[in-house]
Write an enzyme that holds these catalytic residues in place. Structure first.
Site, short mmCIF file in Angstrom:
data_model
loop_
_atom_site.label_atom_id
_atom_site.label_comp_id
_atom_site.label_asym_id
_atom_site.label_seq_id
_atom_site.Cartn_x
_atom_site.Cartn_y
_atom_site.Cartn_z
N ILE A 121 0.78 -1.35 -0.21
CA ILE A 121 -0.01 -0.06 -0.08
C ILE A 121 0.81 1.24 -0.02
CG2 ILE A 121 -1.54 1.41 1.35
CD1 ILE A 121 -3.00 -0.95 0.00
N GLY A 122 1.79 1.24 0.81
CA GLY A 122 2.82 2.48 0.84
C GLY A 122 3.41 2.80 -0.60
N LYS A 162 -15.05 -0.77 7.98
CA LYS A 162 -14.16 -2.01 7.41
C LYS A 162 -13.73 -3.08 8.52
CE LYS A 162 -9.71 -2.54 5.40
NZ LYS A 162 -8.31 -1.87 4.64
N ASN A 210 -11.02 -12.49 9.13
CA ASN A 210 -9.74 -12.58 9.38
C ASN A 210 -9.47 -13.90 10.36
OD1 ASN A 210 -7.42 -10.72 8.16
ND2 ASN A 210 -9.54 -9.71 8.05
N SER A 268 -6.03 -10.99 5.20
CA SER A 268 -4.63 -10.59 5.19
C SER A 268 -4.01 -11.39 6.36
CB SER A 268 -4.46 -9.26 5.70
OG SER A 268 -5.18 -8.80 6.71
#
Length: 337
Positions: free
Chosen positions: A11-12, A204, A212, A273
């Site tokens: 993402i970064g 979210k 998860n 994730s």
């Protein structure tokens, strides 16, 4: 605008390329082979059947970069406390910190109002170090919706999505958040400024808190979890507990539980994730996605039997794999006691 992306991973890296192309003075903090590749050949983004390459300053020594206008934290949430000291040279009196992390952020109860104003959540900010040393007054909230991945050192692939909702903890539309949103928009992303950023954080988190850990325990993808009657029912039970807790803190949900589950089902055969981290031997984000909801339930006296059971199991699974620190487990045990 001088922007440091602290944690220039998937993402970064995506943000780094797009913000640099939009004219921001971007620097990247990374490490290992990914950093070495960026230093030698720049940072490459694969998006929409094209390659975009930028060559921002990249380092594993943040003190080289000086004071920033904005620091965007793109680390796993459980990693933030460990880099607070390294982050200090980036922070001046007007520096803003954008928390582009999963789960509940350290500043959650800043400008919150009510009896829990300025409370610190131990499961995500042990000892309140982030609150004290980063400062809640610097924070701008951010929810990360895109999916990206590192396909090779120095190479990030954009999979889908471009939404990064932003918001001040106070709900105000300040000049800082407007300027940041304008830059994100110029970079081709959607960055609406929300006056109730906590509502979006919970929307979210609502899926993450159940999908998860269930996926990490079963190795099932989202479509299976959401269609199998047993795991769908378990997900629904955890989401109902989380909803009751969140509403106690004034959160409004703009969709109902079944619509949220259906949205996850439509993503298809996607590994969460947490499951990806388990498979790759990386520390798992249990506390910011699950334990913190349990802690907030304890704060309000709301029981969480479904969440408690799944948390106990996934924490044990992660501990056996060596992917969950004992201090976090101790926090979980304390919350249950």
């Amino acid at each position: 605008m001088k922007i440091c992306i602290y944690g220039a991973g998937a993402i970064g890296g995506y943000l780094g390329v797009e913000l640099a192309r939009a004219g921001a003075d971007v620097s990247l903090v990374a490490r290992g082979a990914h950093l070495a590749a960026m230093r030698s050949a720049g940072l490459k983004l694969l998006i929409n059947d094209e390659e975009r390459v930028v060559t921002p300053r990249s380092t594993d020594t943040p003190s080289e970069l000086g004071v920033q206008d904005v620091v965007i934290i793109c680390l796993k949430a459980h990693s933030v406390t460990g880099v607070i000291e390294q982050m200090q040279p980036l922070l001046g009196p007007r520096t803003r910190i954008v928390t582009a992390v999963n789960g509940i952020p350290y500043w959650y109860f800043y400008k919150h109002g009510g009896v829990h104003e300025n409370s610190v959540l131990e499961s995500i900010d042990p000892g309140g170090r982030q609150w004290r040393e980063l400062g809640p007054e610097r924070a701008i909230g951010c929810i990360v919706y895109p999916a990206t991945e590192i396909v090779a050192p120095g190479v990030v692939k954009h999979v889908y999505g471009n939404q990064f909702p932003l918001g001040e903890p106070s709900g105000e539309t300040t000049s800082d958040v407007k300027a940041l949103a304008a830059l994100f928009t110029a970079a081709g992303m959607k960055a609406p400024v929300l006056d109730r950023i906590r509502d979006e954080i919970w929307l979210k988190l609502w899926g993450n808190v159940c999908f998860n850990p269930i996926s990490a325990l079963t190795h099932a993808t989202l479509d299976t979890i959401c269609t199998d009657p047993a795991t769908r029912a378990l997900s629904r039970a955890i989401m109902q507990e989380a909803k009751t807790i969140a509403e106690t803190f004034g959160v409004n949900f703009r969709v109902d539980i079944d619509r949220r589950i259906e949205g996850a089902r439509k993503v298809g055969a996607h590994k969460t994730s947490m499951l990806q981290d388990l498979e790759r031997g990386r520390p798992m984000e249990i506390d910011p996605l699950v334990t913190v909801v349990q802690e907030m339930g304890r704060m309000t006296g709301i029981p969480t039997p479904a969440l408690d059971s799944v948390l106990a199991l996934v924490a044990q699974r992660a501990k056996i794999a060596g992917l969950y620190e004992d201090s976090a487990l101790a926090m979980s045990a304390k919350a249950v006691a």
